[in-house]
Design a protein around this motif. Structure first.
Motif, PDB file in Angstrom:
ATOM      1  N   LEU A  28     -29.125  58.362 -97.850  1.00 39.06           N
ATOM      2  CA  LEU A  28     -28.817  59.329 -98.899  1.00 39.06           C
ATOM      3  C   LEU A  28     -27.341  59.376 -99.266  1.00 39.06           C
ATOM      4  O   LEU A  28     -26.971  59.982-100.273  1.00 39.06           O
ATOM      5  N   THR A  29     -26.492  58.748 -98.462  1.00 40.73           N
ATOM      6  CA  THR A  29     -25.071  58.676 -98.826  1.00 40.73           C
ATOM      7  C   THR A  29     -24.808  57.556 -99.821  1.00 40.73           C
ATOM      8  O   THR A  29     -23.708  57.460-100.373  1.00 40.73           O
ATOM      9  N   GLN A  34     -29.203  58.441-103.463  1.00 43.44           N
ATOM     10  CA  GLN A  34     -29.027  59.888-103.574  1.00 43.44           C
ATOM     11  C   GLN A  34     -29.487  60.400-104.937  1.00 43.44           C
ATOM     12  O   GLN A  34     -30.180  61.422-105.018  1.00 43.44           O
ATOM     13  N   LYS A  35     -29.129  59.677-105.996  1.00 42.22           N
ATOM     14  CA  LYS A  35     -29.535  60.114-107.337  1.00 42.22           C
ATOM     15  C   LYS A  35     -31.050  60.147-107.464  1.00 42.22           C
ATOM     16  O   LYS A  35     -31.618  61.107-108.000  1.00 42.22           O
ATOM     17  N   TYR A 271     -20.536  63.688 -99.055  1.00 41.88           N
ATOM     18  CA  TYR A 271     -20.996  62.525 -99.813  1.00 41.88           C
ATOM     19  C   TYR A 271     -21.788  62.916-101.059  1.00 41.88           C
ATOM     20  O   TYR A 271     -22.268  62.046-101.783  1.00 41.88           O
ATOM     21  N   LEU A 272     -21.955  64.214-101.298  1.00 40.10           N
ATOM     22  CA  LEU A 272     -22.679  64.637-102.491  1.00 40.10           C
ATOM     23  C   LEU A 272     -21.918  64.234-103.748  1.00 40.10           C
ATOM     24  O   LEU A 272     -20.726  64.528-103.897  1.00 40.10           O
TER      25      LEU A 272
END
Length: 394
Positions: A28-29, A34-35, A271-272
């Protein structure tokens, strides 16, 4: 001794599950992963039905007009205009004679949109759905019918699929989805001639962040553009706080297992790519909107996004309203804001909390905690329909 292998197997099973969990967090990083995980826009959930034939989703023939509008940055956004059933019944024979089963090339020339444009008493909901799927996925067609049902001759709905969703062009992003929403408002106001005073912005789940983002951006103009109501259903305070509490499908937590390891949680949230800071935007919206009618709705049995997020939105809105009266240095504790609410109970349906008018300087801030519906079905409840109609002044 025979018990020992059982514990060994259990240990390695847990270790394997932990490894899978941390591998998933690591993935997810990666920006593209993630998107897709946040927006889930590639999961349509309506493959077996045709979005340009809304009758397949339970609507009457030509009750819904599928069409595209263009955004300010050149994307083509797919939308449905849903005609209120009472108006549809009055004009059914004329409506069914229109060419159907396709995207309206000239939506402004359709009888459906003319009925909206020519009725000075008509109200328009611009609806922003949650992540994943399309305007026709799951319960969403039922959302649209239910929201309109509280006043079946007045409440029209414009529902959109964001860029990258369904039949719309482009790729989703925080800035892009807010642009899609602002462009929907511009279509309604500039092309249909519907004044903002007859428009309510309504979002569910991810759509609440878009709703607040659109209202915030338009309120920052001079003069501010304000609406009949800004309504959130199952909202969240920010993407960071959401990930700390969110349960996928109501069961599988994202970062909650790391609650005892705050440094690891902090590392991951760094990392978001996109913050979706609804509380920050909401504070600006309250400050810039002297006539704001803000309605926050959340189900007490929402196991995807806990209703405490609704409390956070209410507190930030109340704090911002108080600051506009008493000065920028005024600080208010969360407990003070919650204690100052005026509570009205509607039995087993819901509880209404309002911020005192003398502290809002003309703004109306209300929070409805309903007792049924969870994360999704709450939009279809009769209580929610009544709340929305009342927010319009109907």
């Amino acid at each position: 001794m025979a018990i020992l292998p059982i514990f060994v197997k259990a240990y390695w099973s847990l270790a394997f599950m932990g490894l899978c969990y941390f591998c998933a967090l690591g993935l997810l990083t990666i920006p593209v992963v993630q998107k897709n995980a946040i927006y889930v826009h590639r999961l349509r959930l309506s493959w077996l039905s045709d979005l340009i034939q809304p009758e397949q989703f339970g609507f009457a023939k030509n009750q819904v007009t599928p069409f595209y509008y263009n955004t300010s940055d050149g994307e083509a956004i797919f939308a449905w205009h849903v005609l209120p059933l009472g108006i549809y019944m009055l004009h059914r024979e004329e409506l069914v004679k229109q060419e159907g089963h396709g995207v309206a090339a000239a939506p402004l020339e359709t009888k459906n949109l003319q009925l909206l444009r020519d009725d000075p008493e008509a109200r328009l909901i611009i609806h922003f759905h949650g992540n994943a799927g399309t305007v026709g996925a799951g319960l969403r067609p039922s959302y649209l019918r239910s929201l309109s049902a509280a006043h079946p001759t007045k409440i029209h709905i414009l529902a959109i699929d964001y860029r990258g969703f369904g039949l719309s062009t482009g790729d989703p992003s925080e800035t892009g989805l807010i642009t899609d929403g602002v462009s929907a408002v511009r279509f309604a106001v500039d092309q249909l001639g519907i004044p903002p005073s007859r428009i309510a912005l309504i979002g569910q789940s991810l759509g609440t962040a878009i709703t607040i983002g659109v209202a915030d951006q338009l309120a920052a103009q001079s003069p501010p553009e304000e609406f009949a109501a800004v309504i959130t259903i199952a909202g969240f305070s920010s993407m960071k706080e959401l990930l700390l509490t969110y349960r996928i499908g109501g069961y599988f937590p994202v970062l909650a297992p790391l609650r005892g390891y705050p440094k690891v949680q902090t590392w991951f949230t760094e990392y978001l790519l996109e913050s979706w800071d609804s509380v920050g935007r909401l504070a600006r919206l309250v400050k810039n909107s002297p006539n704001l009618n803000l309605v926050l709705i959340h189900a007490k049995n929402d196991y995807d996004i806990p209703w405490k997020h609704c409390d956070a939105l209410f507190v930030h809105a109340a704090s911002a309203a108080r600051k506009t009266i008493e000065g920028e240095d005024t600080k208010m504790k969360v407990s003070d804001a919650l204690d100052a609410r005026v509570i009205t109970t509607y039995g087993n349906e819901s509880t209404l909390a309002t911020w005192p008018e003398d502290r809002s300087n003309g703004r109306r801030i209300s929070q409805w905690l309903v007792k049924w519906g969870g994360h999704n079905a709450v939009v279809t409840s009769a209580g929610t329909s009544v709340i929305v109609a009342k927010a319009f002044g109907l």
